[in-house]
Scaffold this active site. Structure first.
Site, short mmCIF file in Angstrom:
data_model
loop_
_atom_site.label_atom_id
_atom_site.label_comp_id
_atom_site.label_asym_id
_atom_site.label_seq_id
_atom_site.Cartn_x
_atom_site.Cartn_y
_atom_site.Cartn_z
N ALA A 1 -9.56 6.33 2.35
CA ALA A 1 -9.46 7.21 3.51
C ALA A 1 -10.66 8.14 3.57
O ALA A 1 -11.27 8.47 2.56
CB ALA A 1 -8.18 8.04 3.43
N GLY B 1 -8.46 9.85 8.39
CA GLY B 1 -8.88 10.03 9.78
C GLY B 1 -9.88 11.16 9.99
O GLY B 1 -10.27 11.43 11.12
N ASN C 1 -9.90 2.24 8.95
CA ASN C 1 -9.14 1.99 10.17
C ASN C 1 -9.76 2.74 11.35
O ASN C 1 -10.45 2.17 12.18
CB ASN C 1 -7.67 2.35 9.99
N THR C 2 -9.56 4.05 11.34
CA THR C 2 -9.95 4.83 12.52
C THR C 2 -11.44 4.71 12.85
O THR C 2 -11.82 4.67 14.03
CB THR C 2 -9.58 6.31 12.30
N LYS D 1 0.88 -1.17 0.00
CA LYS D 1 0.00 0.00 0.00
C LYS D 1 0.91 1.22 0.00
O LYS D 1 1.56 1.52 1.01
CB LYS D 1 -0.92 0.01 1.23
#
Lengths: 65, 257
Positions: B184, B157, B206-207, B96
């Protein structure tokens, strides 16, 4: 000899990368190493000779996004 | 099935492994999400440590594929070396690719990204580039050898969700056969459903999961939303209209006056 290991100067009596890892107590098979910006594969550490002021990076897996 | 560089995956959710409250919480979220792919990274190991090894052995027990990243790299040389070190440790050609261009927005440096992608593709890597939603950059990345594109939908994020659906639609329309993964900016399951409804192939999170009050429950919510969005895309959705259209047929209605 003096080396820069992960950004910090260290004085280690090592002539090869393998010796340096051993003397600094880096353990385990999940390590990646680079010297002066070039990858040094695990199998090549025994014969990779170090020189004064070599910049050594020792990385391992961690969490990532 | 989601097909990435010749390998098929049942799940369309890729999950990051950072910022969970504990390793146990991470493992639980991975299992409940039904993901097949998790992202991992490399950092400096401390002498006498071994924490990195313990983390990776836990990931291996989860039975998922790993996608190493080059997070934190700001130059071509840094990213190339990190990718090579990741291949050495994780034993995969997948990478990535992140080449960050701006400290505040974590926006990719798309010029360095394309250059790095070309170098790594030439060295046998299978590159997953974290990019913007810019169509021309996407074309350059494909020319550089990438066979997957991972545009942001908002800054990393930020949890803002798809900020520019027009750009995402354009990418989908221009690259019908390239796997597109939103990488993202997703904050909540409805955001993931929206990008899947647009026809994106997968979502990388993720976050939004790791920082939820209950990461495992949120992982499940995202898995359901992503599946719902995918099924909606395949089913064919109604386009918005300016005027009302009665859902009950008017013909045959009783006349009472």
């Amino acid at each position: 000899m003096k080396f820069i290991v992960n950004g910090e100067e260290q004085d280690v009596a090592a002539t090869t990368l393998h010796e340096l890892l051993s003397l600094l107590d880096y353990q385990g098979r999940w390590l990646a190493t680079a010297v002066n910006g070039e990858l040094v594969r695990s199998a090549d550490r025994v014969r990779h000779r170090l020189a004064e002021q070599d910049r050594i990076e020792i990385l391992s897996p961690m969490q990532g996004g | 099935m989601l097909s990435l560089y010749g390998t098929d995956f049942a799940s369309r959710l890729l999950l990051g492994t950072a910022r969970y409250p504990s390793p146990a919480a991470l493992a639980k979220a991975v299992r409940i999400s039904r993901t097949n792919i998790v992202t991992v990274s490399l950092r400096r190991e401390t002498a006498g440590g071994g924490s990195g090894g313990a983390f990776f052995e836990m990931i291996q027990e989860l039975g998922v594929s790993v996608l190493p990243n080059t997070a934190g790299c700001h130059s071509v040389s840094e990213a190339v070396l990190t990718a090579k070190m990741a291949r050495e440790v994780f034993r995969t050609d997948w990478i990535k690719l992140e080449v960050i261009g701006h400290h505040d927005t974590l926006q990719p440096d798309v010029f360095a990204l394309v250059e790095t992608a070309r170098i790594l593709s030439g060295e046998g890597f299978q590159v997953f580039p974290y990019t913007t939603d810019d169509l021309v950059v996407a074309e350059k990345l494909l020319e550089a050898g990438c066979r997957v594109l991972m545009p942001w939908c908002a800054p990393i994020g930020s949890a803002m969700g798809p900020a520019n659906q027009h750009a995402l639609r354009a990418l989908r329309a221009h690259f019908p056969d390239i796997p597109l993964i939103v990488d993202a900016g997703i904050g909540r399951p409805s955001h993931a459903a929206v990008v899947m409804e647009l026809g994106f192939d997968a979502v990388l999170l993720n976050t939004a999961v790791a920082a939820a009050a209950d990461p495992a429950a949120m992982a499940n919510a995202f898995a359901l939303a992503i599946e719902a969005g995918r099924q909606a895309f395949r089913a064919g959705m109604l386009e918005p209209r300016d005027m009302a259209v009665p859902s009950t047929p008017v013909i045959g209605k009783g006349v009472f006056q």
